[in-house]
Design a protein around this motif. Structure first.
Motif, mmCIF file in Angstrom:
data_model
loop_
_atom_site.group_PDB
_atom_site.id
_atom_site.type_symbol
_atom_site.label_atom_id
_atom_site.label_comp_id
_atom_site.label_asym_id
_atom_site.label_seq_id
_atom_site.Cartn_x
_atom_site.Cartn_y
_atom_site.Cartn_z
ATOM 1 N N ARG A 176 7.328 3.793 5.796
ATOM 2 C CA ARG A 176 5.894 3.997 5.604
ATOM 3 C C ARG A 176 5.199 4.333 6.914
ATOM 4 O O ARG A 176 4.126 4.926 6.918
ATOM 5 C CB ARG A 176 5.273 2.744 4.981
ATOM 6 C CG ARG A 176 5.785 2.466 3.582
ATOM 7 C CD ARG A 176 5.268 1.156 3.048
ATOM 8 N NE ARG A 176 5.779 0.912 1.690
ATOM 9 C CZ ARG A 176 5.572 -0.210 1.014
ATOM 10 N NH1 ARG A 176 4.858 -1.181 1.564
ATOM 11 N NH2 ARG A 176 6.065 -0.356 -0.194
ATOM 12 N N HIS A 228 -4.016 -1.856 5.720
ATOM 13 C CA HIS A 228 -3.430 -2.505 4.554
ATOM 14 C C HIS A 228 -4.205 -3.762 4.171
ATOM 15 O O HIS A 228 -4.494 -3.997 2.995
ATOM 16 C CB HIS A 228 -1.974 -2.848 4.859
ATOM 17 C CG HIS A 228 -1.176 -3.186 3.635
ATOM 18 N ND1 HIS A 228 0.199 -3.291 3.650
ATOM 19 C CD2 HIS A 228 -1.541 -3.457 2.355
ATOM 20 C CE1 HIS A 228 0.642 -3.597 2.449
ATOM 21 N NE2 HIS A 228 -0.406 -3.707 1.644
ATOM 22 N N VAL A 229 -4.580 -4.556 5.156
ATOM 23 C CA VAL A 229 -5.210 -5.843 4.888
ATOM 24 C C VAL A 229 -6.733 -5.747 4.862
ATOM 25 O O VAL A 229 -7.392 -6.381 4.040
ATOM 26 C CB VAL A 229 -4.765 -6.883 5.945
ATOM 27 C CG1 VAL A 229 -5.466 -8.220 5.724
ATOM 28 C CG2 VAL A 229 -3.259 -7.066 5.891
ATOM 29 N N TYR A 267 4.528 -9.097 6.651
ATOM 30 C CA TYR A 267 5.538 -8.135 6.205
ATOM 31 C C TYR A 267 6.954 -8.712 6.288
ATOM 32 O O TYR A 267 7.923 -7.951 6.403
ATOM 33 C CB TYR A 267 5.460 -6.874 7.057
ATOM 34 C CG TYR A 267 4.191 -6.088 6.881
ATOM 35 C CD1 TYR A 267 3.839 -5.544 5.650
ATOM 36 C CD2 TYR A 267 3.326 -5.882 7.956
ATOM 37 C CE1 TYR A 267 2.678 -4.824 5.485
ATOM 38 C CE2 TYR A 267 2.150 -5.158 7.806
ATOM 39 C CZ TYR A 267 1.834 -4.632 6.566
ATOM 40 O OH TYR A 267 0.673 -3.920 6.396
ATOM 41 N N MET A 299 0.857 -1.190 0.000
ATOM 42 C CA MET A 299 0.000 0.000 0.000
ATOM 43 C C MET A 299 0.887 1.232 0.000
ATOM 44 O O MET A 299 1.801 1.358 0.797
ATOM 45 C CB MET A 299 -0.901 0.024 1.242
ATOM 46 C CG MET A 299 -1.828 1.213 1.290
ATOM 47 S SD MET A 299 -2.851 1.171 2.785
ATOM 48 C CE MET A 299 -1.588 1.349 4.032
ATOM 49 N N GLU A 300 0.608 2.167 -0.889
ATOM 50 C CA GLU A 300 1.408 3.370 -0.996
ATOM 51 C C GLU A 300 0.829 4.472 -0.131
ATOM 52 O O GLU A 300 -0.379 4.642 -0.045
ATOM 53 C CB GLU A 300 1.433 3.845 -2.448
ATOM 54 C CG GLU A 300 1.926 2.775 -3.425
ATOM 55 C CD GLU A 300 3.391 2.472 -3.265
ATOM 56 O OE1 GLU A 300 4.079 3.286 -2.653
ATOM 57 O OE2 GLU A 300 3.848 1.443 -3.735
ATOM 58 N N CYS A 353 9.535 -5.245 -1.074
ATOM 59 C CA CYS A 353 8.796 -3.996 -1.234
ATOM 60 C C CYS A 353 8.703 -3.621 -2.709
ATOM 61 O O CYS A 353 9.668 -3.771 -3.464
ATOM 62 C CB CYS A 353 9.473 -2.869 -0.455
ATOM 63 S SG CYS A 353 9.441 -3.108 1.338
ATOM 64 N N TYR A 367 -1.549 0.120 10.950
ATOM 65 C CA TYR A 367 -1.130 0.114 9.548
ATOM 66 C C TYR A 367 -1.524 -1.201 8.878
ATOM 67 O O TYR A 367 -2.027 -1.229 7.741
ATOM 68 C CB TYR A 367 0.380 0.317 9.473
ATOM 69 C CG TYR A 367 0.930 0.308 8.063
ATOM 70 C CD1 TYR A 367 0.878 1.455 7.276
ATOM 71 C CD2 TYR A 367 1.493 -0.835 7.521
ATOM 72 C CE1 TYR A 367 1.374 1.454 5.978
ATOM 73 C CE2 TYR A 367 1.993 -0.856 6.229
ATOM 74 C CZ TYR A 367 1.932 0.286 5.460
ATOM 75 O OH TYR A 367 2.411 0.267 4.178
ATOM 76 N N PHE A 368 -1.318 -2.304 9.581
ATOM 77 C CA PHE A 368 -1.696 -3.615 9.055
ATOM 78 C C PHE A 368 -3.204 -3.703 8.837
ATOM 79 O O PHE A 368 -3.665 -4.263 7.826
ATOM 80 C CB PHE A 368 -1.231 -4.695 10.035
ATOM 81 C CG PHE A 368 -1.710 -6.082 9.694
ATOM 82 C CD1 PHE A 368 -1.102 -6.817 8.689
ATOM 83 C CD2 PHE A 368 -2.764 -6.660 10.392
ATOM 84 C CE1 PHE A 368 -1.536 -8.093 8.383
ATOM 85 C CE2 PHE A 368 -3.203 -7.932 10.097
ATOM 86 C CZ PHE A 368 -2.587 -8.658 9.081
ATOM 87 N N PRO A 407 7.533 -2.247 6.846
ATOM 88 C CA PRO A 407 7.076 -0.865 6.626
ATOM 89 C C PRO A 407 7.836 0.167 7.445
ATOM 90 O O PRO A 407 7.832 1.347 7.095
ATOM 91 C CB PRO A 407 5.598 -0.914 7.033
ATOM 92 C CG PRO A 407 5.486 -2.084 7.952
ATOM 93 C CD PRO A 407 6.506 -3.077 7.487
ATOM 94 N N ALA A 432 -3.031 5.614 4.513
ATOM 95 C CA ALA A 432 -4.387 5.140 4.299
ATOM 96 C C ALA A 432 -5.362 6.212 4.749
ATOM 97 O O ALA A 432 -5.073 6.993 5.651
ATOM 98 C CB ALA A 432 -4.600 3.853 5.082
#
Length: 609
Positions: free
Chosen positions: A312, A326-327, A302, A1-2, A478, A322-323, A307, A5
């Motif tokens: 990130r 992302h998920v 990861y 993921m860039e 990555c 963050y996870f 990250p 979020a």
């Protein structure tokens, strides 16, 4: 993921609904029952709570963001060894249920530090109260800071704005609500937090490919390690520091902390209070295991694209939110639900702390001050003072939360604060409960030396940071351009660090802080008391203030040995009620007058030293 979020409209809607439900619980109890017009209701829920809600309230209050964010971060960065902290619960919870709960409920107290005055002196009580105020204020600041960094990680919402928002909402909620509202809100939040962690664990495991693959990746990443019998106290984690040090590190929170004791006193009876503690043994093991498993799954996900190294996220404490984004970011409302759980869990923790701080200041400072000046403090005015105090500490929490942004990982920070400040206080309580010989002079000196040693170690460890060896982290998988980042980040392969310049004492594991401070306080206090007895007579101590061996016996055995005291128990209760009505009408607190299993009498078996 860039990039960062972002929340969607559905996430914000779920987030708002969760907060409204939590607020509604507080408002409901503010305008029902006695409407929080007495300190007995506002601070102690009229002493009518059952075991299950009290147990869930304790879990929600002490789990908070520190466990939810700190444990997965610890597992992700250092490996699975911290998971063994659950073994310390086998020492912690039985000790609290069999030693501290019976003693506190055997005497008529409103503040846990009132015990110190009954056993030693007013000065010792004031020291304990001040330590609680400092310790809890810092603890709440850490708890507010945790969700703030989580919100920044998943929404881009500034940390400073999160801190102010959390502080304002929590201060409002606590000021209008009371202990009953806090407890029932904690019940709701505990269920939601556990459900959220289970959801994250299940979906994450499926994404990785099952638990088998998770543990394979953990082993390849040098993170699958549990038992280490190295007795070196400077080693960051070992089985000794986790079990023994972990138990002592949690005693200041679960055993003598006003937040916990206030729950014990709010329980309907001795049996319900002890049952609430026993229920927390499996509950806490389950909750911490969920957080540890989430950390395992996050690392597996990861394993080839860290990250943190890829910049990130800024800190390990942000890895779980963050996870989640992302998920689970594609599942509408789930990110909002997770952040709302974290946010609301903080509200319950901080509201409990604010309520307890108000109780301590009222009972340990304001009421004694009024009595010394022969001033009457009405229930209406006392309740008003309690609410104003809660509001004031809420404002203080907001300010201290900004200080927490400059400190280290929240899990290590928690143990450091409670070790340095709480360890000596637990030592003072144990001196009072386990020996007749301890007196105020010895406890004063013991506390002074315990605090001095704790501050010496804590400050020294901050100035001279001990070297830390982390497990390897990789960025090989990555998809972004990480030209400035090595494909594998491994602290063990880095150039050898400079020779450590600090004292060996500064390298002691943070899990040992509380145990060291406890030992210094207890041993020093006992030695000084024995060598400098003065006019102290241990036989004059109220036997209810001492731990009794039969507290550990089954109820049937204890009741049979106390059968002859039933008539005396009723007389004691009647006399106490008469005293309350005639001489202390202005004081409100949790007078233990129902199912009082441990009255003072000639048959009491007490420990002697």
């Amino acid at each position: 993921m860039e990039g960062k979020a972002q929340f969607g409209k559905v996430d914000f809607a779920v987030f708002g609904v969760m907060l409204l439900l939590s607020t509604f619980i507080g408002i409901y109890h503010a305008f029902t029952g006695g409407r929080q017009r007495t300190t007995k209701e506002f601070l102690f829920a009229n002493r009518g709570m059952m075991a299950v809600p009290v147990a869930l309230s304790l879990l929600a209050s002490f789990m908070s963001a520190i466990t939810i964010l700190g444990v997965p971060s610890e597992i992700y960065i250092f490996g699975t060894q911290y998971w063994l902290i659950i073994a310390s619960y086998v020492i912690l919870f039985p000790s609290v249920a069999l030693i501290f709960v019976p003693v506190f409920r055997a005497v008529d107290i409103s503040s846990s530090y009132e015990y110190l005055e009954k056993r030693f002196s007013t000065g010792i009580r004031n020291i304990g109260s001040l330590c609680f105020i400092i310790q809890t204020s810092l603890y709440m600041a850490i708890v507010v800071y945790g969700p703030a960094i989580a919100l920044e990680a998943v929404t881009g919402f500034p940390v400073w704005a999160s801190i102010i928002s959390i502080g304002i909402v929590c201060t409002f909620y606590t000021t209008i609500g009371g202990m009953k509202a806090v407890i029932w809100n904690d019940v709701f939040q505990a269920i939601v937090m556990l459900g959220g962690l289970i959801a994250v664990l299940i979906v994450g495991t499926v994404k990785v490919g099952g638990f088998g693959k998770v543990f394979d990746l953990l082993e390849k990443g040098q993170r699958l390690k549990f038992i280490d019998f190295n007795p070196d106290p400077t080693q960051r984690l070992s089985i000794w520091s986790l079990i023994i040090g972990g138990a002592f590190g949690l005693f200041p929170l679960w055993a003598v902390n006003q937040t916990a004791v206030q729950r014990f006193l709010a329980a309907k009876s001795n049996k319900e209070a002890k049952r609430a503690v026993w229920i927390n043994l499996p509950l806490s093991i389950f909750a911490v295991s969920l957080c540890a498993l989430c950390g395992c799954v996050i690392y597996a996900f990861y394993a080839d694209c860290d990250p943190i190294s890829a910049e990130r996220i800024k800190k390990g404490d942000q890895i779980l939110p963050y996870f989640v984004m992302h998920v689970l970011g594609s599942l509408y409302g789930v990110p909002g639900l997770f952040v709302a759980c974290l946010f609301s869990g903080t509200l319950s923790t901080v509201s409990s702390g604010l309520n307890s701080l108000a109780a301590v200041v009222l009972e340990d400072f304001i009421r004694p001050w009024c009595r010394n000046r022969q001033m009457q403090l009405s229930e209406i005015r006392a309740t008003l003072y309690s609410k104003l105090l809660a509001f004031g500490f809420g404002v203080l929490t907001i300010g201290l939360s900004f200080l927490a942004t400059r400190l280290g990982a929240i899990l290590q920070l928690f143990y450091s604060v409670f070790g340095v400040v709480g360890g000596p206080v637990v030592g003072a309580f144990c001196l009072g409960m386990f020996t007749r010989r301890a007196h105020s002079r010895g406890v004063y000196i013991g506390l002074l030396l315990g605090f001095a040693v704790g501050l010496w170690i804590g400050i020294g460890a901050k100035v001279y940071l001990p070297p830390v060896t982390k497990a390897p982290l990789s960025t090989e998988g990555c998809k972004v351009n990480v030209m400035s980042i090595n494909s594998t980040v491994n602290s063990t392969s880095a150039p050898p660090p400079k020779e450590y310049e600090g004292l060996i004492l500064y390298r002691i594991s943070w899990l040992w802080y509380s145990a060291v401070c406890f030992a210094v306080t207890y041993i020093t206090g006992l030695l000084v008391s024995v060598l400098w007895r003065g006019n102290h007579d241990g036989n004059e101590i109220d036997a209810r203030l001492l731990f009794r061996i039969d507290y550990c016996l089954p109820n049937c055995t204890r009741k049979s040995s106390e059968g002859k005291q039933d008539e005396q128990q009723q007389l004691n209760k009647a006399e106490s009620e008469e005293t309350k009505q005639n001489g202390e009408a202005s004081k409100s607190g949790p007078h233990i007058d129902d199912e009082q299993e441990y009255p003072e009498g000639p048959l009491l078996m007490t420990t002697r030293m």
